[in-house]
Design a protein around this motif. Sequence first.
Motif, PDB file in Angstrom:
ATOM      1  N   ALA A 114       0.770  -1.226  -0.103  1.00 25.62           N
ATOM      2  CA  ALA A 114       0.007   0.042   0.014  1.00 25.62           C
ATOM      3  C   ALA A 114       0.942   1.246   0.106  1.00 25.62           C
ATOM      4  CB  ALA A 114      -1.000  -0.092   1.380  1.00 25.62           C
ATOM      5  N   ILE A 115       1.951   1.033   0.794  1.00 23.81           N
ATOM      6  CA  ILE A 115       2.958   2.323   0.716  1.00 23.81           C
ATOM      7  C   ILE A 115       3.748   2.637  -0.356  1.00 23.81           C
ATOM      8  CG2 ILE A 115       4.831   3.379   1.908  1.00 23.81           C
ATOM      9  CD1 ILE A 115       1.984   3.646   3.325  1.00 23.81           C
ATOM     10  N   ARG A 116       4.321   1.383  -0.997  1.00 22.20           N
ATOM     11  CA  ARG A 116       5.037   1.327  -2.076  1.00 22.20           C
ATOM     12  C   ARG A 116       4.467   1.773  -3.212  1.00 22.20           C
ATOM     13  NH1 ARG A 116       7.052   2.121  -6.174  1.00 22.20           N
ATOM     14  NH2 ARG A 116       8.541   1.015  -7.213  1.00 22.20           N
ATOM     15  N   TYR A 117       3.110   1.316  -3.469  1.00 16.01           N
ATOM     16  CA  TYR A 117       2.355   1.395  -4.892  1.00 16.01           C
ATOM     17  C   TYR A 117       1.449   2.484  -4.982  1.00 16.01           C
ATOM     18  CZ  TYR A 117       5.398  -2.147  -6.274  1.00 16.01           C
ATOM     19  OH  TYR A 117       6.657  -2.899  -6.399  1.00 16.01           O
ATOM     20  N   GLU A 118       1.765   3.890  -4.913  1.00 17.21           N
ATOM     21  CA  GLU A 118       0.741   4.829  -4.757  1.00 17.21           C
ATOM     22  C   GLU A 118       0.185   5.517  -6.112  1.00 17.21           C
ATOM     23  OE1 GLU A 118      -0.371   5.343  -2.149  1.00 17.21           O
ATOM     24  OE2 GLU A 118       0.898   6.009  -0.187  1.00 17.21           O
ATOM     25  N   GLY A 119       0.293   4.799  -7.086  1.00 14.88           N
ATOM     26  CA  GLY A 119      -0.145   5.197  -8.208  1.00 14.88           C
ATOM     27  C   GLY A 119       0.550   6.209  -9.130  1.00 14.88           C
ATOM     28  N   ASP A 120       1.701   6.528  -8.664  1.00 13.22           N
ATOM     29  CA  ASP A 120       2.540   7.821  -9.252  1.00 13.22           C
ATOM     30  C   ASP A 120       3.732   7.127 -10.135  1.00 13.22           C
ATOM     31  OD1 ASP A 120       4.142   6.651  -7.238  1.00 13.22           O
ATOM     32  OD2 ASP A 120       4.706   8.532  -6.321  1.00 13.22           O
ATOM     33  N   ASP A 121       3.699   6.006 -10.498  1.00 13.38           N
ATOM     34  CA  ASP A 121       4.861   5.451 -11.330  1.00 13.38           C
ATOM     35  C   ASP A 121       4.388   4.536 -12.126  1.00 13.38           C
ATOM     36  OD1 ASP A 121       3.926   3.503  -9.494  1.00 13.38           O
ATOM     37  OD2 ASP A 121       6.297   3.022  -8.502  1.00 13.38           O
ATOM     38  N   GLY A 122       3.103   4.697 -12.967  1.00  9.56           N
ATOM     39  CA  GLY A 122       2.548   3.687 -13.717  1.00  9.56           C
ATOM     40  C   GLY A 122       1.823   2.664 -13.325  1.00  9.56           C
ATOM     41  N   TRP A 123       1.705   2.393 -12.141  1.00 15.21           N
ATOM     42  CA  TRP A 123       1.173   1.254 -11.447  1.00 15.21           C
ATOM     43  C   TRP A 123      -0.031   1.628 -10.608  1.00 15.21           C
ATOM     44  CZ3 TRP A 123       2.581  -2.979 -13.637  1.00 15.21           C
ATOM     45  CH2 TRP A 123       3.808  -3.240 -14.194  1.00 15.21           C
ATOM     46  N   PRO A 124      -1.059   0.790 -10.314  1.00 13.20           N
ATOM     47  CA  PRO A 124      -2.129   1.279  -9.769  1.00 13.20           C
ATOM     48  C   PRO A 124      -1.828   1.744  -8.194  1.00 13.20           C
ATOM     49  CG  PRO A 124      -2.272  -1.155 -10.056  1.00 13.20           C
ATOM     50  CD  PRO A 124      -1.028  -0.480 -10.925  1.00 13.20           C
ATOM     51  N   ASP A 125      -2.736   2.557  -7.636  1.00 11.75           N
ATOM     52  CA  ASP A 125      -2.750   2.849  -6.354  1.00 11.75           C
ATOM     53  C   ASP A 125      -3.343   1.766  -5.514  1.00 11.75           C
ATOM     54  OD1 ASP A 125      -2.533   4.086  -4.124  1.00 11.75           O
ATOM     55  OD2 ASP A 125      -4.118   5.679  -4.387  1.00 11.75           O
ATOM     56  N   LEU A 126      -2.556   1.116  -4.654  1.00  8.54           N
ATOM     57  CA  LEU A 126      -2.946   0.040  -4.099  1.00  8.54           C
ATOM     58  C   LEU A 126      -3.440   0.431  -2.598  1.00  8.54           C
ATOM     59  CD1 LEU A 126      -0.332  -3.000  -4.965  1.00  8.54           C
ATOM     60  CD2 LEU A 126      -2.618  -2.232  -6.100  1.00  8.54           C
ATOM     61  N   GLU A 127      -4.184  -0.266  -2.044  1.00  8.28           N
ATOM     62  CA  GLU A 127      -4.822   0.449  -0.789  1.00  8.28           C
ATOM     63  C   GLU A 127      -5.656  -0.660  -0.009  1.00  8.28           C
ATOM     64  OE1 GLU A 127      -4.835   3.041   2.562  1.00  8.28           O
ATOM     65  OE2 GLU A 127      -3.736   3.078   0.504  1.00  8.28           O
ATOM     66  N   PRO A 128      -5.421  -1.083   1.513  1.00  8.14           N
ATOM     67  CA  PRO A 128      -6.206  -1.891   2.011  1.00  8.14           C
ATOM     68  C   PRO A 128      -7.525  -1.291   2.660  1.00  8.14           C
ATOM     69  CG  PRO A 128      -4.445  -1.176   3.504  1.00  8.14           C
ATOM     70  CD  PRO A 128      -4.109  -0.644   1.936  1.00  8.14           C
ATOM     71  N   ASN A 129      -8.545  -2.169   2.598  1.00 10.16           N
ATOM     72  CA  ASN A 129      -9.619  -1.779   2.908  1.00 10.16           C
ATOM     73  C   ASN A 129     -10.477  -2.731   3.825  1.00 10.16           C
ATOM     74  OD1 ASN A 129     -10.732  -3.484   1.362  1.00 10.16           O
ATOM     75  ND2 ASN A 129     -11.834  -1.920  -0.005  1.00 10.16           N
ATOM     76  N   ASP A 130     -11.597  -2.540   4.440  1.00  6.99           N
ATOM     77  CA  ASP A 130     -12.472  -3.472   5.342  1.00  6.99           C
ATOM     78  C   ASP A 130     -13.361  -4.218   4.555  1.00  6.99           C
ATOM     79  OD1 ASP A 130     -11.386  -3.811   7.863  1.00  6.99           O
ATOM     80  OD2 ASP A 130     -13.252  -3.192   8.804  1.00  6.99           O
ATOM     81  N   SER A 131     -13.117  -4.594   3.404  1.00 11.60           N
ATOM     82  CA  SER A 131     -14.001  -5.224   2.445  1.00 11.60           C
ATOM     83  C   SER A 131     -13.396  -6.578   2.023  1.00 11.60           C
ATOM     84  CB  SER A 131     -14.487  -4.708   1.046  1.00 11.60           C
ATOM     85  OG  SER A 131     -15.155  -5.548   0.405  1.00 11.60           O
ATOM     86  N   VAL A 132     -14.265  -7.773   1.991  1.00 16.48           N
ATOM     87  CA  VAL A 132     -13.566  -8.883   1.538  1.00 16.48           C
ATOM     88  C   VAL A 132     -14.658  -9.087   0.090  1.00 16.48           C
ATOM     89  CG1 VAL A 132     -13.016 -10.142   3.706  1.00 16.48           C
ATOM     90  CG2 VAL A 132     -15.488 -10.353   2.668  1.00 16.48           C
ATOM     91  N   ALA A 133     -14.870  -8.059  -0.634  1.00 17.93           N
ATOM     92  CA  ALA A 133     -15.681  -8.311  -2.131  1.00 17.93           C
ATOM     93  C   ALA A 133     -15.037  -7.199  -2.897  1.00 17.93           C
ATOM     94  CB  ALA A 133     -17.060  -8.079  -1.739  1.00 17.93           C
ATOM     95  N   ASN A 134     -13.511  -7.200  -2.921  1.00 18.02           N
ATOM     96  CA  ASN A 134     -13.052  -6.206  -3.746  1.00 18.02           C
ATOM     97  C   ASN A 134     -12.799  -6.552  -5.135  1.00 18.02           C
ATOM     98  OD1 ASN A 134     -12.039  -4.092  -2.049  1.00 18.02           O
ATOM     99  ND2 ASN A 134     -11.155  -5.779  -0.820  1.00 18.02           N
ATOM    100  N   GLY A 135     -12.948  -7.633  -5.493  1.00 18.91           N
ATOM    101  CA  GLY A 135     -12.997  -8.145  -7.041  1.00 18.91           C
ATOM    102  C   GLY A 135     -11.527  -7.656  -7.531  1.00 18.91           C
ATOM    103  N   GLY A 136     -11.550  -7.220  -8.618  1.00 22.07           N
ATOM    104  CA  GLY A 136     -10.529  -6.379  -9.552  1.00 22.07           C
ATOM    105  C   GLY A 136     -10.071  -5.122  -9.037  1.00 22.07           C
ATOM    106  N   ALA A 137     -10.561  -4.397  -8.056  1.00 15.70           N
ATOM    107  CA  ALA A 137     -10.382  -3.114  -7.750  1.00 15.70           C
ATOM    108  C   ALA A 137      -8.824  -3.246  -7.156  1.00 15.70           C
ATOM    109  CB  ALA A 137     -11.283  -2.620  -6.941  1.00 15.70           C
ATOM    110  N   PRO A 138      -8.227  -2.197  -7.149  1.00 16.18           N
ATOM    111  CA  PRO A 138      -6.834  -2.065  -6.520  1.00 16.18           C
ATOM    112  C   PRO A 138      -6.781  -1.929  -5.056  1.00 16.18           C
ATOM    113  CG  PRO A 138      -7.013  -0.151  -7.421  1.00 16.18           C
ATOM    114  CD  PRO A 138      -8.362  -1.116  -7.887  1.00 16.18           C
ATOM    115  N   ARG A 139      -7.998  -2.933  -4.379  1.00 12.40           N
ATOM    116  CA  ARG A 139      -8.062  -3.125  -2.671  1.00 12.40           C
ATOM    117  C   ARG A 139      -7.854  -4.197  -2.097  1.00 12.40           C
ATOM    118  NH1 ARG A 139      -7.121   1.368  -4.194  1.00 12.40           N
ATOM    119  NH2 ARG A 139      -8.303   3.192  -4.172  1.00 12.40           N
ATOM    120  N   LEU A 140      -7.600  -4.435  -1.248  1.00  3.77           N
ATOM    121  CA  LEU A 140      -7.460  -5.759  -0.355  1.00  3.77           C
ATOM    122  C   LEU A 140      -7.873  -5.659   1.055  1.00  3.77           C
ATOM    123  CD1 LEU A 140      -6.609  -8.494  -1.743  1.00  3.77           C
ATOM    124  CD2 LEU A 140      -4.551  -8.363  -0.438  1.00  3.77           C
ATOM    125  N   GLY A 141      -8.620  -6.678   1.443  1.00  2.00           N
ATOM    126  CA  GLY A 141      -9.140  -6.400   3.043  1.00  2.00           C
ATOM    127  C   GLY A 141      -8.770  -7.846   3.718  1.00  2.00           C
TER     128      GLY A 141
END
Length: 391
Positions: free
Chosen positions: A316-343
């Motif tokens: 989440a800290i390394r990949y913030e969306g500023d170097d050509g890669w998606p902005d990865l972020e943890p959240n409180d969901s377990v239904a994130n699908g293909g979004a750049p989120r992980l719970g």
Amino acid sequence: MNMRSVTRSRPGRLIAAVVLTVTVATPLVVTNAASAAATLTVTQALAAQDGRTATVTGWIIGQPTATNTVLTSGYTADTAIAIADQAGETSTARMLYVQVTAAWRSGFGLLSNPSLRGRQVTATGTLTAYFSHGGLKDPTAMSLGGGTTPSPSPSPTPSGTTSPSAYYAAATGKTGPALRSALHTIIKVQTKLSYDQVWEALKDTDQDPANPANVVLLYSGRSQSKTTNGGGVDDWNREHVWAKSHGDFGTATGPGTDVHHLRPEDVSVNSARGNKDFDTGGSAVAQAPGCYTDADSFEPRDAVKGDVARMILYMAIRYEGDDGWPDLEPNDSVANGGAPRLGRLTKLLAWHEQDPPDAFEQRRNQRIYERWQGNRNPFVDHPEWARAIWG
């Protein structure tokens, strides 16, 4: 030129070096006054063999043993490396021979570290003939990657110790968004590996401390031969702890090859985890005692719950969306699908605190820093920073 190379039989490993057609740029002549300030290419260093001090970045090709001979396997000593501007270079005329003195041999000698072949290295020293060939002698600094080089030391920092305070100097005293921003700036400076190189990295970073011929599988906890990697039944493969479909980054060089979240795991268990988010509960996972899974989540065994959490927080800290890669972020969901989120973030933070970094995880962090990527997981070095960022 006399070069030897290794052909490895198992899938996914590096194959013999391929001859590449290289267009050599006109050498840039650098004045003595500027040489210490700029990092030279190998081509530039070969054109400046006049005794000046310079910093040079190139790819490690092998061990030079004579004017026109570079070994790419069967290394005989830790005393020299040959580097080039292209990782697949085969012409010694386009290689710089770098002397590896005693202060650097434990970390950069190919006899002790054969997996360094194909890695990028930066060295500072005297540009002068070595083996009657264009060279760099008496290095005062060496590091993996293309950044600023550190001061020499007799040997690498011992496993299990904290990182040098200088590495995190820009983050010291910060909290919240300011800490997050500072850490991102620090850890995004790294050597990026190919997906094939990940095989060799994992054999080093996840080596069983009780049996150096084996790796320890993340979820299973099983010690297994390093040579049994691949895609067959009971083989181990490369588990993306941040599931690569969460952000669709695949296995291209970048987050898909970042060893800070890639771990060895049994093929079947890797499949059972799939791309599920992390949470507690479910049915027991065959071949992975202490792990559980259901339709939308996976629970790792207690001994590595914190490891998993810290890998997710790192991403989440390394990949913030500023170097050509998606902005990865943890959240409180377990239904994130293909979004750049992980719970589930609340569960990950709890696991992080329940299972603090142990010697294995600390050694792993250090090896990635020293030998492979040149960057660190800040939450292994400073567990308190997780709450300082996520509250």
